[in-house]
Structures are given as C-alpha cells and as structure tokens.
Design a protein around this motif. Structure first.
Motif, short mmCIF file in Angstrom:
data_model
loop_
_atom_site.label_atom_id
_atom_site.label_comp_id
_atom_site.label_asym_id
_atom_site.label_seq_id
_atom_site.Cartn_x
_atom_site.Cartn_y
_atom_site.Cartn_z
N VAL A 51 0.89 -1.15 0.00
CA VAL A 51 0.00 0.00 0.00
C VAL A 51 0.93 1.21 0.00
N ASP A 52 0.96 1.93 -1.11
CA ASP A 52 1.98 2.94 -1.38
C ASP A 52 3.36 2.29 -1.20
N GLU A 53 4.20 2.85 -0.33
CA GLU A 53 5.54 2.28 -0.20
C GLU A 53 5.59 1.17 0.84
N THR A 54 4.47 0.94 1.50
CA THR A 54 4.49 0.02 2.64
C THR A 54 4.30 -1.43 2.20
N ASN A 55 5.25 -2.27 2.57
CA ASN A 55 5.09 -3.71 2.37
C ASN A 55 4.26 -4.21 3.56
N VAL A 56 2.99 -4.52 3.27
CA VAL A 56 2.02 -4.77 4.34
C VAL A 56 2.45 -5.92 5.26
N SER A 57 3.09 -6.92 4.68
CA SER A 57 3.50 -8.09 5.47
C SER A 57 4.58 -7.77 6.51
N ASN A 58 5.31 -6.66 6.27
CA ASN A 58 6.42 -6.34 7.18
C ASN A 58 5.99 -5.55 8.42
N LEU A 59 4.74 -5.10 8.43
CA LEU A 59 4.30 -4.27 9.56
C LEU A 59 4.20 -5.08 10.83
N LYS A 60 4.52 -4.41 11.93
CA LYS A 60 4.45 -5.10 13.23
C LYS A 60 3.70 -4.24 14.24
N GLY A 61 3.01 -4.88 15.17
CA GLY A 61 2.39 -4.24 16.34
C GLY A 61 1.81 -2.87 16.10
N LYS A 62 2.48 -1.87 16.67
CA LYS A 62 2.02 -0.49 16.61
C LYS A 62 1.89 0.02 15.18
N GLN A 63 2.83 -0.45 14.32
CA GLN A 63 2.79 0.00 12.92
C GLN A 63 1.49 -0.44 12.26
N ILE A 64 1.00 -1.62 12.61
CA ILE A 64 -0.24 -2.12 12.01
C ILE A 64 -1.40 -1.20 12.41
N ARG A 65 -1.43 -0.84 13.69
CA ARG A 65 -2.50 0.05 14.15
C ARG A 65 -2.45 1.40 13.43
N ARG A 66 -1.25 1.94 13.28
CA ARG A 66 -1.11 3.23 12.60
C ARG A 66 -1.52 3.11 11.13
N PHE A 67 -1.09 2.02 10.51
CA PHE A 67 -1.41 1.75 9.11
C PHE A 67 -2.93 1.66 8.91
N ARG A 68 -3.60 0.99 9.83
CA ARG A 68 -5.05 0.80 9.69
C ARG A 68 -5.83 2.10 9.81
N ARG A 69 -5.24 3.10 10.41
CA ARG A 69 -5.94 4.38 10.50
C ARG A 69 -6.05 5.05 9.14
N ARG A 70 -5.23 4.63 8.20
CA ARG A 70 -5.34 5.18 6.83
C ARG A 70 -6.38 4.43 6.02
N ILE A 71 -6.85 3.31 6.56
CA ILE A 71 -7.74 2.44 5.79
C ILE A 71 -9.01 2.19 6.58
N GLY A 72 -10.10 2.77 6.11
CA GLY A 72 -11.37 2.54 6.80
C GLY A 72 -11.93 1.19 6.44
N MET A 73 -12.70 0.62 7.35
CA MET A 73 -13.31 -0.69 7.05
C MET A 73 -14.79 -0.63 7.39
N ILE A 74 -15.61 -1.04 6.44
CA ILE A 74 -17.06 -1.07 6.62
C ILE A 74 -17.53 -2.51 6.47
N PHE A 75 -18.37 -2.96 7.40
CA PHE A 75 -18.83 -4.34 7.41
C PHE A 75 -20.33 -4.43 7.09
N GLN A 76 -20.73 -5.59 6.70
CA GLN A 76 -22.16 -5.85 6.46
C GLN A 76 -22.98 -5.57 7.72
N SER A 77 -22.42 -5.93 8.86
CA SER A 77 -23.16 -5.85 10.12
C SER A 77 -22.95 -4.54 10.89
N PHE A 78 -22.39 -3.53 10.24
CA PHE A 78 -22.19 -2.17 10.78
C PHE A 78 -21.16 -2.08 11.92
#
Ligand code: ADP
Ligand code: ADP
Length: 237
Positions: free
Chosen positions: A61-88
């Motif tokens: 995702v851009d320059e980020t190799n998603v598989s290399n993210l760890k712990g805190k980095q994953i949380r920070r990364f997810r803030r750039r990506i919203g997620m919407i579910f069927q069940s709200f």
C-alpha cells in the motif's frame, strides 16, 4: 496505490482462498469485487489492511510492504484504511456521535478512560463526518433507534472521521433493502468523488456494482477472472 504481486492466501486449515493475484489499484478508484459466495472476495480485501496475512507474494500500500508491519505499525497503518462491514459493527446502545468519536484513538487512552472526554476539535470533526453522510440531525439519537441504512451511514461517518485514504467495504449493503442500499451507495460514490478516497467494495449485487463502480474485479475460486471498466462488462461474467 495498492499493489498485489502474485499473492496467495492459504488458511491454516489448508483452504486456498487466493492464488496468483496481481492487481494495481490507483488512488481514487471505485472498485467493486464481485463473485460467488466463497470465491475469495472477503479474503482479498481483508489482506489489504492486514486483517489477514498473505501466505505468499507481496502486497504494497503505497511504499508500505504490508506483510512487514508489526504491532504499533499495524495500528497506525489501519488508521489510513477505513473498514465497513455488512453488520455495521456499531455500539447500538449509545448515541451516534459517541460511535463516531470512537474513531479517535486518544493520545492518552487512560485519560479518556478516566474522564470519558474528547476534545472540542474531535467533536467538531465527528459532527462534520456525520454531516458528510447526511445524518447530522441524528447525532444525539441512540443507534438502535435508527434504520439499517442510517446505521451504515454512521459506520461510514466513523470511518471518515479518521481521514482515510482508502475505504474497504465488505458487503456493505447485503442486509439493506433496495431503496436504502441506493442511499448508502450514493454516499460511497460521493465520498469517492469529492474526497478522492479509494473505495474497494465486495458486493454480490452485480447490477449495483455496475451502476456505481468504475472498475469491476471478478473473482472465481480465488483467482481474478475479470478486471476492467464497468462499462465493458457483458453478460459473460
Ligand atoms: P467470499 O467473500 O467471496 O464469500 P471468502 O473470502 O470469505 O469468500 O472465502 C474464500 C474461501 O476461504 C472459502 O472457501 C471460505 O470458506 C474460506 N475461508 C474464509 N475464511 C476462512 C478461515 N478463517 N479459515 C478457513 N477458511 C476460510
Ligand atoms: P462474511 O459475511 O464476513 O463473509 P462469513 O460468514 O463468510 O462472513 O465468515 C465469518 C467468519 O468466519 C470470518 O471471520 C471468516 O474468516 C470465517 N470463516 C469463513 N469461512 C470459514 C471456514 N470455512 N472455516 C473457518 N472460518 C471461516
């Protein structure tokens, strides 16, 4: 930009859900992922924000190799990506505004836990997000008093309040009636066009996908079998 390079996903029980996935998705695209139940749609989008780990290949995702993210980095990364579910996935016994405020991970979580307080700036942003999806007047209403369509818009507002670059949506209209579905899809379209947020959506209503998305990705048994402009889709897929 999102890039899949020869991505494979095998679940721990041996189910191969994705194979040979090669895709590039540019910023601002509205992509619908279509296919039968079990085809791998959900797995595909959930690899993008690391809800699932890929087994082989590379995912950027851009320059980020998603598989290399760890712990805190994953949380920070997810803030750039919203997620919407069927069940709200809302807290139904509290107000709309509080549900949107949840999107602000406080600088000091303990402080908020003790005080229950958010800053004026956060409240302003939350109200602004509600306004963007047309439910500002519901800010102080309890979520369980809203219709399904309104609840999905609360979820959308919660995501928007994070200023995401990308919104992933896993069957967002599957539990809504046709009229409400249209309102929710209109919101996705407007957000995509006005804010240039990429939207990647799993959807099994092909006609809705064709009406709203710019690009259709067809998945069958874990592989991409179609990838092209909505306008070029024929009855063959
Ligand atoms: P879709 O979203 O197109 O319905 P999924 O991505 O949910 O498809 O599923 C793809 C395949 O992977 C299916 O065969 C499904 O049963 C399987 N699958 C999904 N999640 C898991 C899991 N956590 N463990 C094992 N198999 C799974
Ligand atoms: P969704 O509506 O998100 O596609 P599903 O009913 O397909 O939900 O799956 C619900 C959960 O069960 C998901 O976390 C998915 O990963 C998991 N799952 C789906 N299929 C399987 C499977 N065959 N084995 C184990 N877990 C599965």
């Amino acid at each position: 930009m999102i890039e899949f390079i020869n991505v494979e996903k095998v679940y721990p029980n041996g189910t191969k859900a994705l194979e040979n996935i090669n895709l590039k998705i540019d910023q601002g695209e509205f992509v619908a992922v279509i296919g039968l139940s079990g085809a791998g749609k959900s797995t595909l989008i959930r690899c993008i924000n690391r809800m699932h780990d890929i087994t082989d290949g590379k995912l950027y995702v851009d320059e980020t190799n998603v598989s290399n993210l760890k712990g805190k980095q994953i949380r920070r990364f997810r803030r750039r990506i919203g997620m919407i579910f069927q069940s709200f996935n809302l807290v139904t016994r509290t107000t709309v505004l509080k549900n949107v405020l949840v999107s602000f991970v406080p600088d000091n979580p303990l402080w908020r836990k003790i005080t229950g307080l958010y800053t004026q700036e956060q409240k302003r942003k939350a109200l602004e997000a509600l306004d963007k999806v047309g439910i500002l007047d519901k800010a102080y209403v309890r979520v369980d008093q809203l219709s399904g369509g309104q609840q999905q818009r609360v979820a959308l507002a919660r995501t928007l309040a994070q200023n995401p670059d990308i919104i992933l949506a896993d069957e967002p209209i599957a539990s809504l009636d046709p009229v409400t579905s249209k309102l929710v899809m209109d919101d996705f379209k407007r957000i995509n066009q006005e804010l240039n947020i990429s939207v990647i959506m799993n959807i099994h209503h092909v006609e809705v996908a064709l009406e709203y998305a710019d690009r259709i990705i067809g998945i069958r048994k874990g592989e991409v079998v179609f990838d092209g402009e909505s306008a070029k889709v024929t009855d063959e897929i």
